[in-house]
Motif scaffolding. Structure first.
Motif, PDB file in Angstrom:
ATOM      1  N   ASP A   1      78.745-135.199 -69.107  1.00 50.40           N
ATOM      2  CA  ASP A   1      79.937-134.709 -69.812  1.00 50.40           C
ATOM      3  C   ASP A   1      81.132-134.685 -68.840  1.00 50.40           C
ATOM      4  O   ASP A   1      82.247-135.085 -69.194  1.00 50.40           O
ATOM      5  CB  ASP A   1      79.659-133.309 -70.380  1.00 50.40           C
ATOM      6  CG  ASP A   1      80.756-132.782 -71.284  1.00 50.40           C
ATOM      7  OD1 ASP A   1      81.467-133.597 -71.906  1.00 50.40           O
ATOM      8  OD2 ASP A   1      80.895-131.553 -71.389  1.00 50.40           O
TER       9      ASP A   1
ATOM     10  N   HIS B   1      84.633-136.699 -69.200  1.00 49.39           N
ATOM     11  CA  HIS B   1      85.976-136.100 -69.153  1.00 49.39           C
ATOM     12  C   HIS B   1      86.881-136.841 -68.170  1.00 49.39           C
ATOM     13  O   HIS B   1      88.059-137.079 -68.447  1.00 49.39           O
ATOM     14  CB  HIS B   1      85.894-134.625 -68.751  1.00 49.39           C
ATOM     15  CG  HIS B   1      85.190-133.791 -69.770  1.00 49.39           C
ATOM     16  ND1 HIS B   1      84.617-132.583 -69.477  1.00 49.39           N
ATOM     17  CD2 HIS B   1      84.964-134.010 -71.086  1.00 49.39           C
ATOM     18  CE1 HIS B   1      84.049-132.096 -70.575  1.00 49.39           C
ATOM     19  NE2 HIS B   1      84.253-132.945 -71.560  1.00 49.39           N
TER      20      HIS B   1
ATOM     21  N   HIS C   1      84.326-138.963 -77.007  1.00 53.33           N
ATOM     22  CA  HIS C   1      84.248-137.610 -77.565  1.00 53.33           C
ATOM     23  C   HIS C   1      84.382-137.617 -79.085  1.00 53.33           C
ATOM     24  O   HIS C   1      83.748-136.814 -79.765  1.00 53.33           O
ATOM     25  CB  HIS C   1      85.271-136.687 -76.904  1.00 53.33           C
ATOM     26  CG  HIS C   1      84.760-136.088 -75.631  1.00 53.33           C
ATOM     27  ND1 HIS C   1      84.692-136.813 -74.462  1.00 53.33           N
ATOM     28  CD2 HIS C   1      84.235-134.862 -75.349  1.00 53.33           C
ATOM     29  CE1 HIS C   1      84.165-136.042 -73.515  1.00 53.33           C
ATOM     30  NE2 HIS C   1      83.879-134.855 -74.028  1.00 53.33           N
TER      31      HIS C   1
ATOM     32  N   HIS D   1      76.024-131.572 -76.335  1.00 49.78           N
ATOM     33  CA  HIS D   1      77.314-132.247 -76.231  1.00 49.78           C
ATOM     34  C   HIS D   1      77.324-133.371 -75.183  1.00 49.78           C
ATOM     35  O   HIS D   1      77.771-134.495 -75.459  1.00 49.78           O
ATOM     36  CB  HIS D   1      78.416-131.229 -75.930  1.00 49.78           C
ATOM     37  CG  HIS D   1      79.722-131.867 -75.643  1.00 49.78           C
ATOM     38  ND1 HIS D   1      80.463-132.501 -76.613  1.00 49.78           N
ATOM     39  CD2 HIS D   1      80.402-132.041 -74.479  1.00 49.78           C
ATOM     40  CE1 HIS D   1      81.548-133.013 -76.064  1.00 49.78           C
ATOM     41  NE2 HIS D   1      81.535-132.749 -74.772  1.00 49.78           N
TER      42      HIS D   1
ATOM     43  N   CYS E   1      77.826-137.481 -75.593  1.00 52.62           N
ATOM     44  CA  CYS E   1      78.864-138.279 -74.918  1.00 52.62           C
ATOM     45  C   CYS E   1      78.221-139.419 -74.134  1.00 52.62           C
ATOM     46  O   CYS E   1      78.697-140.563 -74.162  1.00 52.62           O
ATOM     47  CB  CYS E   1      79.676-137.408 -73.958  1.00 52.62           C
ATOM     48  SG  CYS E   1      80.758-136.251 -74.792  1.00 52.62           S
TER      49      CYS E   1
HETATM   50 FE   LIG Z   1      83.028-133.033 -73.279  1.00 50.50          FE
END
Ligand SMILES: [Fe+2]
Length: 374
Positions: free
Chosen positions: A194, A198, A263, A277, A281
Motif C-alpha cells: 500500500d 501511494h 486505488h 486494502h 492495491c
Molecule cells: Fe492506499
C-alpha cells in the motif's frame, strides 16, 4: 510541468519518529487533554504493544477496540457516542489504517449533529469542531498518520469511499518502528505494498506537484530497499524503520495529488471481494505500472531510477516477483473472480480517482487488463 500550473501542499501534522518514542505518549496526550480515549483494532487489543500504550495513559482511560478492517460508518457512530458519553477531549488511535481512519472521522462526527453517513455519502458538511488526534501506527503502509483522509465503508448503502477533511489531519503522528515488529508477514506485505502504491500513484497522478514528487521518489526507493528484508525477517529493526519512514513519506506524497487507477480499482476489490486494502492495491499495481509507462515518458524513467530500476517495466517485474514471493494473490481468480464478474467489476472501478490516472482508462481497456489478470 508548465509554469502556469497551480498547486497546493499542506501537511500540518507534527511527526515524532524513532525507536522507543512511544514512551513519550503520556506527556504528549496530557498536553492536548485530560480525558483521552484509546482507539484500536479488535485484532490488536490484548497484545503487549497495546497493553503498553494503555499503561502510558491515565488509569481508567476508555478503550474503543471495535475497529475491524475496512471500518464502517456504524463503527464511527459507535466511537462518536463513546466520545460524547465520556466527554473525551483527545483521541489516541493506535493500530493500522482502520483505527486511524475511524478515529479521524469520529473525532469530527462526535462534535456535530448528524450520523457519520450524512457526511460520508450524504450532503451534510462538517464544520470546524473536532478533537485532537494522536496517531500511533502499528503497521507501515497506509500513511494515515499524516493524511486528512478516512476511508470508510457503508455496507448497507454499498459505498466504500474516502472521506477527506482538513480536520482529519492528526495533530501528531507518533511513529515508533518497534510497534510494527509484531506484524505477521502477510500484513507486512499488504501494508508495505500500500505504501508503494501511494508513492507511485502520488507521483503519477495528473495533479502531482514538486514537493509530493520528491517525497514519492524517496518513499518508492525506501520500499524496494527495505520491504524484502522486513518480509524475510520481521525482527530486523532497521528494515522496519525503513518501512515506517517509507509509509510516512508516501502518505505525505499522495494526499495532495490523490491516488489514481490502482486505488480506484481497489475499492470494489475490497468492498465486494473483501481483500485487505493493500492486497487490493497490490493486485493491480504492476499491471498499471506497465499500462501507464508509455504515458509517462521521462517522468516514468525518473521514478524507476529512484527505485533502483532502468525503467517502469523492470520495476513492475521486480514488484510482481516480490508479490508472488509474499504469498499474496497475484491473479483475480485467486480471490474468486471469474470472467462473468468482469463487467460489474469494471463498472464499480470508475471511482473519480480514475480521472487522476496519467493514461486514460476506458472501460474496454480496463476489462482487458482484468481479463489478463484472471
Ligand atoms: Fe492506499
Amino acid at each position: 510541468m508548465t509554469a502556469t500550473q497551480r498547486w497546493k501542499f499542506h501537511d500540518p501534522t507534527e511527526v515524532q519518529f524513532g525507536r522507543g518514542i512511544r514512551e513519550t505518549l503520556a506527556e504528549l496526550a496530557a498536553s492536548f487533554g485530560s480525558r483521552p480515549i484509546l482507539v484500536t483494532d479488535a485484532g490488536l487489543v490484548g497484545l503487549p504493544i497495546i497493553d503498553d500504550l494503555r499503561g502510558l495513559l491515565p488509569d481508567g482511560t476508555p478503550v474503543f477496540a471495535e475497529v475491524e478492517p475496512n471500518p464502517t460508518v456504524q463503527m464511527v457512530d459507535a466511537l462518536a457516542e463513546l466520545i460524547r458519553e465520556v466527554e473525551a477531549d483527545v483521541l489516541v488511535a493506535a493500530g493500522g489504517g482502520s483505527s486511524l481512519d475511524c478515529a479521524k472521522a469520529a473525532g469530527s462526527v462526535s462534535q456535530q449533529d448528524g450520523p457519520a453517513r450524512a457526511y460520508h455519502s450524504g450532503s451534510a458538511t462538517l464544520d470546524d469542531r473536532h478533537l485532537p488526534l494522536i496517531a500511533v501506527p502499528t503497521t507501515a503502509g497506509t500513511g494515515s498518520e499524516v493524511t486528512p483522509i478516512s476511508v470508510l465503508d457503508d455496507p448497507e448503502k454499498g459505498v466504500k469511499a474516502p472521506m477527506t477533511h482538513a480536520n482529519f489531519f492528526p495533530v501528531v503522528a507518533l511513529v515508533d518502528p518497534e510497534l510494527t515488529m509484531s506484524m505477521p508477514p502477510e500484513v507486512t506485505a499488504s501494508t508495505g505494498f500500500d505504501a508503494l502504491a501511494h508513492a507511485v500513484e502520488g507521483y503519477w497522478s495528473r495533479n502531482h506537484n514538486p514537493i509530493s514528487d520528491a517525497l514519492a521518489l524517496e518513499a518508492a526507493g525506501l520500499v524496494f530497499d527495505h520491504l524484502p528484508r522486513a518480509l524475510e525477517d520481521g525482527s530486523d529493526v532497521r528494515a522496519r524503520e525503513g518501512m515506517s519512514t517509507a509509509a510516512l513519506m508516501a502518505g505525505m506524497a499522495f494526499h495532495a495529488p490523490k491516488n489514481a487507477a490502482v486505488h480506484a480499482c481497489s475499492f470494489p476489490l475490497s468492498a465486494t471481494y473483501h481483500l485487505p486494502h493493500g492486497t487490493a492495491c497490490a493486485i493491480t499495481l504492476d499491471h498499471f505500472m506497465r499500462y501507464n509507462a508509455p504515458a509517462m515518458g521521462a517522468r516514468g524513467k525518473r521514478l524507476a531510477r529512484a527505485a533502483g530500476f532502468p525503467n517502469m517495466d523492470a520495476m513492475a517485474d521486480t514488484f510482481g516477483a516480490m508479490k508472488a514471493r509474499s504469498g499474496l494473490p497475484t491473479r483475480l481468480s485467486h480471490v474468486g473472480i471469474a470472467e462473468e464478474d468482469i463487467d460489474a467489476l469494471v463498472e464499480a472501478s470508475f471511482h473519480p480517482l480514475m480521472d487522476n490516472n496519467p493514461r486514460e482508462v476506458t472501460p474496454e481497456e480496463l476489462a482487458g487488463i482484468y481479463r489478463r489478470m484472471l
